[in-house]
Design a protein around this motif. Structure first.
Motif, PDB file in Angstrom:
ATOM      1  N   GLY A   1      71.595  28.269 -25.226  1.00 32.27           N
ATOM      2  CA  GLY A   1      72.181  29.351 -24.517  1.00 32.27           C
ATOM      3  C   GLY A   1      70.816  30.539 -24.319  1.00 32.27           C
ATOM      4  O   GLY A   1      70.068  30.557 -25.474  1.00 32.27           O
ATOM      5  N   VAL A   2      70.235  30.837 -23.440  1.00 32.95           N
ATOM      6  CA  VAL A   2      69.272  31.441 -22.969  1.00 32.95           C
ATOM      7  C   VAL A   2      69.656  32.746 -22.232  1.00 32.95           C
ATOM      8  O   VAL A   2      70.529  32.509 -21.246  1.00 32.95           O
ATOM      9  CB  VAL A   2      68.213  30.841 -22.210  1.00 32.95           C
ATOM     10  N   ALA A   3      68.891  33.686 -22.193  1.00 30.79           N
ATOM     11  CA  ALA A   3      69.304  35.117 -21.587  1.00 30.79           C
ATOM     12  C   ALA A   3      68.618  35.055 -20.000  1.00 30.79           C
ATOM     13  O   ALA A   3      69.644  35.387 -19.250  1.00 30.79           O
ATOM     14  CB  ALA A   3      68.572  36.242 -22.132  1.00 30.79           C
ATOM     15  N   ASP A   4      67.701  34.252 -19.676  1.00 32.44           N
ATOM     16  CA  ASP A   4      67.345  34.220 -18.406  1.00 32.44           C
ATOM     17  C   ASP A   4      66.803  32.714 -18.107  1.00 32.44           C
ATOM     18  O   ASP A   4      65.731  32.277 -18.641  1.00 32.44           O
ATOM     19  CB  ASP A   4      65.911  35.169 -18.210  1.00 32.44           C
ATOM     20  N   VAL A   5      67.475  31.950 -17.512  1.00 31.03           N
ATOM     21  CA  VAL A   5      67.082  30.451 -17.454  1.00 31.03           C
ATOM     22  C   VAL A   5      65.738  30.313 -16.734  1.00 31.03           C
ATOM     23  O   VAL A   5      64.942  29.390 -16.952  1.00 31.03           O
ATOM     24  CB  VAL A   5      68.161  29.867 -16.361  1.00 31.03           C
ATOM     25  N   ALA A   6      65.202  31.005 -15.568  1.00 34.14           N
ATOM     26  CA  ALA A   6      63.970  30.812 -15.027  1.00 34.14           C
ATOM     27  C   ALA A   6      63.042  31.124 -15.856  1.00 34.14           C
ATOM     28  O   ALA A   6      62.105  30.399 -16.101  1.00 34.14           O
ATOM     29  CB  ALA A   6      64.046  31.673 -13.894  1.00 34.14           C
ATOM     30  N   ARG A   7      62.980  31.953 -16.739  1.00 30.96           N
ATOM     31  CA  ARG A   7      62.100  32.373 -17.797  1.00 30.96           C
ATOM     32  C   ARG A   7      61.995  31.360 -18.861  1.00 30.96           C
ATOM     33  O   ARG A   7      60.954  30.880 -19.271  1.00 30.96           O
ATOM     34  CB  ARG A   7      62.378  33.849 -18.392  1.00 30.96           C
TER      35      ARG A   7
ATOM     36  N   ILE B   1      65.450  12.731 -24.772  1.00 27.08           N
ATOM     37  CA  ILE B   1      66.414  13.556 -24.808  1.00 27.08           C
ATOM     38  C   ILE B   1      66.231  14.617 -23.630  1.00 27.08           C
ATOM     39  O   ILE B   1      65.224  14.752 -23.056  1.00 27.08           O
ATOM     40  CB  ILE B   1      66.405  14.539 -26.176  1.00 27.08           C
ATOM     41  N   VAL B   2      67.243  15.151 -23.309  1.00 23.10           N
ATOM     42  CA  VAL B   2      67.243  16.227 -22.414  1.00 23.10           C
ATOM     43  C   VAL B   2      67.601  17.740 -23.036  1.00 23.10           C
ATOM     44  O   VAL B   2      68.591  17.562 -23.952  1.00 23.10           O
ATOM     45  CB  VAL B   2      68.240  15.997 -21.110  1.00 23.10           C
ATOM     46  N   LEU B   3      66.935  18.594 -22.837  1.00 25.51           N
ATOM     47  CA  LEU B   3      67.146  20.126 -23.271  1.00 25.51           C
ATOM     48  C   LEU B   3      67.797  20.665 -22.134  1.00 25.51           C
ATOM     49  O   LEU B   3      67.009  20.775 -20.940  1.00 25.51           O
ATOM     50  CB  LEU B   3      65.613  20.552 -23.829  1.00 25.51           C
ATOM     51  N   ALA B   4      68.998  21.158 -22.394  1.00 23.55           N
ATOM     52  CA  ALA B   4      69.494  21.925 -21.458  1.00 23.55           C
ATOM     53  C   ALA B   4      69.337  23.363 -21.555  1.00 23.55           C
ATOM     54  O   ALA B   4      69.753  23.969 -22.641  1.00 23.55           O
ATOM     55  CB  ALA B   4      71.127  21.662 -21.442  1.00 23.55           C
ATOM     56  N   LEU B   5      68.975  24.210 -20.694  1.00 20.12           N
ATOM     57  CA  LEU B   5      68.892  25.746 -20.847  1.00 20.12           C
ATOM     58  C   LEU B   5      69.876  26.162 -20.050  1.00 20.12           C
ATOM     59  O   LEU B   5      69.896  26.213 -18.634  1.00 20.12           O
ATOM     60  CB  LEU B   5      67.549  26.471 -20.114  1.00 20.12           C
ATOM     61  N   TRP B   6      70.940  26.823 -20.538  1.00 23.60           N
ATOM     62  CA  TRP B   6      72.328  27.090 -19.952  1.00 23.60           C
ATOM     63  C   TRP B   6      72.214  28.640 -20.083  1.00 23.60           C
ATOM     64  O   TRP B   6      72.046  29.417 -21.077  1.00 23.60           O
ATOM     65  CB  TRP B   6      73.442  26.484 -20.612  1.00 23.60           C
ATOM     66  N   ASN B   7      72.607  29.406 -18.932  1.00 24.98           N
ATOM     67  CA  ASN B   7      72.869  30.997 -19.014  1.00 24.98           C
ATOM     68  C   ASN B   7      73.570  31.254 -20.283  1.00 24.98           C
ATOM     69  O   ASN B   7      74.833  30.645 -20.113  1.00 24.98           O
ATOM     70  CB  ASN B   7      73.276  31.313 -17.785  1.00 24.98           C
TER      71      ASN B   7
END
Length: 144
Positions: free
Chosen positions: A12-18, A46-52
């Motif tokens: 879970g990330v605050a800003d996906v683009a960043r 492996i795949v790393l998912a960066l989700w809002n």
């Protein structure tokens, strides 16, 4: 069926683009399958998912999620202490927060820790007792 195979880790990330910029600086590649609220970052095996983060909280059904608690760490293993040091420096230059600089550790290896730009804990390590295959994956199979 192999239930022990992890193929995707979601952060879970605050800003996906960043977060994409940060992880691209560490060598991950953004997949064309990515969408605005979720980026799929391709690694080796492996795949790393960066989700809002707000979307992840809403989907999870448990309310708020404490970021970066330290109760779990992601790890990258390298072929040498020098490679650990170089990757650690790359992560810090990309915006990671240093936690423990790479150093010789009690179990005989060389490791350090940093937190990514959203507070997720990462370990970078060289374990002289483990083999890495040609792609850099840990190989814990018995030697012939």
């Amino acid at each position: 069926m192999n239930p022990a195979r992890i193929t995707l880790v979601t952060l879970g990330v605050a800003d996906v683009a960043r977060a994409v910029v940060f992880y691209e600086a560490l060598g991950w590649k953004k997949s064309s399958e990515s969408v605005e609220s979720t980026a799929f970052m391709i690694g080796v095996g492996i795949v790393l998912a960066l989700w809002n983060r707000d979307d992840m909280i809403a989907d999870g059904g448990e309310g708020d999620l404490a970021p970066g608690s330290g109760s779990m760490a992601l790890a990258v293993n390298f072929e040498s202490p020098e490679a650990v040091d170089a990757f650690y420096a790359l992560a810090v230059a990309a915006g990671a927060r240093p936690v423990k600089p790479p150093q010789k550790v009690f179990w005989g290896g060389h490791s350090g820790n940093f937190r990514d730009i959203d507070g997720h804990l990462w370990e970078v390590a060289h374990n002289p007792f483990w083999r890495l295959d040609d792609d850099g994956r840990v190989d814990l199979t018995e030697a012939p």
